[in-house]
Design a protein around this motif. Sequence first.
Motif, mmCIF file in Angstrom:
data_model
loop_
_atom_site.group_PDB
_atom_site.id
_atom_site.type_symbol
_atom_site.label_atom_id
_atom_site.label_comp_id
_atom_site.label_asym_id
_atom_site.label_seq_id
_atom_site.Cartn_x
_atom_site.Cartn_y
_atom_site.Cartn_z
ATOM 1 N N GLU A 104 31.895 44.791 39.705
ATOM 2 C CA GLU A 104 31.454 43.412 39.458
ATOM 3 C C GLU A 104 31.837 42.523 40.640
ATOM 4 O O GLU A 104 31.008 41.847 41.215
ATOM 5 C CB GLU A 104 32.100 42.877 38.174
ATOM 6 C CG GLU A 104 31.773 43.672 36.910
ATOM 7 C CD GLU A 104 30.316 43.534 36.503
ATOM 8 O OE1 GLU A 104 29.695 42.511 36.849
ATOM 9 O OE2 GLU A 104 29.790 44.461 35.862
ATOM 10 N N ARG A 105 33.095 42.537 40.991
ATOM 11 C CA ARG A 105 33.542 41.777 42.164
ATOM 12 C C ARG A 105 34.937 42.225 42.563
ATOM 13 O O ARG A 105 35.660 42.841 41.774
ATOM 14 C CB ARG A 105 33.516 40.270 41.914
ATOM 15 C CG ARG A 105 34.444 39.758 40.832
ATOM 16 C CD ARG A 105 34.121 38.310 40.484
ATOM 17 N NE ARG A 105 34.949 37.817 39.400
ATOM 18 C CZ ARG A 105 36.050 37.076 39.566
ATOM 19 N NH1 ARG A 105 36.449 36.755 40.795
ATOM 20 N NH2 ARG A 105 36.750 36.656 38.527
ATOM 21 N N VAL A 106 35.285 41.915 43.811
ATOM 22 C CA VAL A 106 36.613 42.244 44.332
ATOM 23 C C VAL A 106 37.241 40.958 44.860
ATOM 24 O O VAL A 106 36.594 40.193 45.593
ATOM 25 C CB VAL A 106 36.538 43.287 45.475
ATOM 26 C CG1 VAL A 106 37.920 43.533 46.077
ATOM 27 C CG2 VAL A 106 35.945 44.593 44.965
ATOM 28 N N VAL A 107 38.476 40.703 44.469
ATOM 29 C CA VAL A 107 39.165 39.491 44.936
ATOM 30 C C VAL A 107 40.460 39.880 45.628
ATOM 31 O O VAL A 107 41.114 40.862 45.270
ATOM 32 C CB VAL A 107 39.463 38.530 43.757
ATOM 33 C CG1 VAL A 107 38.178 37.986 43.181
ATOM 34 C CG2 VAL A 107 40.282 39.222 42.674
ATOM 35 N N VAL A 108 40.814 39.110 46.654
ATOM 36 C CA VAL A 108 42.053 39.342 47.391
ATOM 37 C C VAL A 108 43.207 38.696 46.628
ATOM 38 O O VAL A 108 43.187 37.499 46.340
ATOM 39 C CB VAL A 108 41.968 38.764 48.818
ATOM 40 C CG1 VAL A 108 43.304 38.951 49.544
ATOM 41 C CG2 VAL A 108 40.840 39.431 49.596
ATOM 42 N N ILE A 109 44.217 39.491 46.296
ATOM 43 C CA ILE A 109 45.389 38.995 45.551
ATOM 44 C C ILE A 109 46.497 38.572 46.509
ATOM 45 O O ILE A 109 47.131 37.540 46.332
ATOM 46 C CB ILE A 109 45.917 40.089 44.586
ATOM 47 C CG1 ILE A 109 44.836 40.496 43.578
ATOM 48 C CG2 ILE A 109 47.175 39.613 43.860
ATOM 49 C CD1 ILE A 109 44.384 39.395 42.667
ATOM 50 N N ASN A 121 34.468 42.610 56.227
ATOM 51 C CA ASN A 121 34.923 41.789 55.120
ATOM 52 C C ASN A 121 35.599 42.696 54.086
ATOM 53 O O ASN A 121 34.928 43.488 53.422
ATOM 54 C CB ASN A 121 33.718 41.076 54.495
ATOM 55 C CG ASN A 121 34.122 40.146 53.362
ATOM 56 O OD1 ASN A 121 34.843 40.531 52.449
ATOM 57 N ND2 ASN A 121 33.631 38.919 53.411
ATOM 58 N N PRO A 122 36.921 42.621 53.926
ATOM 59 C CA PRO A 122 37.640 43.559 53.042
ATOM 60 C C PRO A 122 37.109 43.649 51.609
ATOM 61 O O PRO A 122 36.912 44.761 51.106
ATOM 62 C CB PRO A 122 39.082 43.046 53.090
ATOM 63 C CG PRO A 122 39.200 42.428 54.441
ATOM 64 C CD PRO A 122 37.873 41.758 54.666
ATOM 65 N N PRO A 123 36.849 42.530 50.907
ATOM 66 C CA PRO A 123 36.320 42.667 49.537
ATOM 67 C C PRO A 123 34.953 43.357 49.492
ATOM 68 O O PRO A 123 34.694 44.174 48.596
ATOM 69 C CB PRO A 123 36.230 41.212 49.052
ATOM 70 C CG PRO A 123 37.261 40.490 49.848
ATOM 71 C CD PRO A 123 37.192 41.127 51.213
ATOM 72 N N LYS A 132 48.092 43.111 51.654
ATOM 73 C CA LYS A 132 46.784 43.778 51.630
ATOM 74 C C LYS A 132 46.457 44.324 50.229
ATOM 75 O O LYS A 132 46.090 45.485 50.064
ATOM 76 C CB LYS A 132 46.727 44.904 52.667
ATOM 77 C CG LYS A 132 46.926 44.411 54.094
ATOM 78 C CD LYS A 132 46.809 45.533 55.098
ATOM 79 C CE LYS A 132 46.987 45.015 56.513
ATOM 80 N NZ LYS A 132 46.895 46.096 57.525
ATOM 81 N N VAL A 133 46.602 43.444 49.239
ATOM 82 C CA VAL A 133 46.340 43.821 47.849
ATOM 83 C C VAL A 133 45.055 43.153 47.373
ATOM 84 O O VAL A 133 44.866 41.942 47.542
ATOM 85 C CB VAL A 133 47.512 43.412 46.923
ATOM 86 C CG1 VAL A 133 47.187 43.731 45.465
ATOM 87 C CG2 VAL A 133 48.785 44.113 47.344
ATOM 88 N N MET A 134 44.156 43.941 46.771
ATOM 89 C CA MET A 134 42.924 43.422 46.189
ATOM 90 C C MET A 134 42.802 43.895 44.748
ATOM 91 O O MET A 134 43.392 44.898 44.366
ATOM 92 C CB MET A 134 41.711 43.896 46.998
ATOM 93 C CG MET A 134 41.622 43.268 48.374
ATOM 94 S SD MET A 134 40.132 43.753 49.273
ATOM 95 C CE MET A 134 40.547 45.426 49.735
ATOM 96 N N GLN A 135 42.015 43.146 43.984
ATOM 97 C CA GLN A 135 41.772 43.523 42.594
ATOM 98 C C GLN A 135 40.267 43.713 42.406
ATOM 99 O O GLN A 135 39.469 42.845 42.765
ATOM 100 C CB GLN A 135 42.278 42.431 41.659
ATOM 101 C CG GLN A 135 42.138 42.765 40.175
ATOM 102 C CD GLN A 135 42.607 41.631 39.299
ATOM 103 O OE1 GLN A 135 42.013 40.547 39.290
ATOM 104 N NE2 GLN A 135 43.690 41.857 38.564
ATOM 105 N N ALA A 136 39.902 44.867 41.859
ATOM 106 C CA ALA A 136 38.498 45.146 41.602
ATOM 107 C C ALA A 136 38.227 44.998 40.111
ATOM 108 O O ALA A 136 38.947 45.563 39.289
ATOM 109 C CB ALA A 136 38.151 46.555 42.060
ATOM 110 N N LEU A 137 37.191 44.242 39.778
ATOM 111 C CA LEU A 137 36.827 44.016 38.383
ATOM 112 C C LEU A 137 35.577 44.832 38.062
ATOM 113 O O LEU A 137 34.566 44.738 38.764
ATOM 114 C CB LEU A 137 36.568 42.530 38.140
ATOM 115 C CG LEU A 137 37.739 41.602 38.505
ATOM 116 C CD1 LEU A 137 37.356 40.157 38.315
ATOM 117 C CD2 LEU A 137 38.973 41.944 37.680
#
Length: 228
Positions: A193-198, A178-180, A203-208
């Motif tokens: 906190e969490r990672v979301v797929v943008i 699971n990528p996130p 293959k871009v994700m955003q980490a908060l």
Amino acid sequence: TLGRISAQAAKQVIFQKVRDAEQEKIYGEFAPRLGEIITGIVRRFENDNIVLEVNRTEALFPSREKLPTEVFERGAMVKALITQVQKTTKGPQIFVSRTHPRFLAKLIELETPEIGDGQIEIRDLVRQPGERAKVAVFSRERDIDPVGACIGVKGNRILSISKELQGEKIDVIEWSANPPVYAKSALSPARIERVVVIDTAQKVMQALVAKDQLSLAIGKKGINVKLA
């Protein structure tokens, strides 16, 4: 005179055949060991490179394959990974490295019996040699903690490897399909906190992260996020 020339020619042919046989023997010994760790003795320096003696055979340890802070003297014992075994006109040429990712993988394998017997797999490994590395491990056995096994009791296994690598920090994380989830683990030691797929295609994700975790997530010179 002709007899002497013929005798000399015969000796040269025999000498060449013996030399060829010796070189084939050396190639046959080291070619199957590609990707293995060897221990050699520093014999001399050539053009800023190091020549090691391994089982009476010379191996070339290029300067670029050393860790940044390493300095070796004649007679020093060096552990390194065999990265190439080539046939050349001068005979077999063996190349070794201490910066290659597989060198770290083999060190972990040697320290962790569970990898050798197939209970744990190394799924991913990236390095900034001498500074930081991230290793993703996985086990199909529910009762085995792959991260804990690689780190060892009180960190003894991973500390031993870090010492061999001049203090290189090694983050061992659990691999995930699971990528996130995987990205969240890969950004350790920061708490994410969490990672979301943008963008799935790019293959871009955003980490908060919390503000007090931002610099830790990015890491010194951006190394942590780059390796993640």
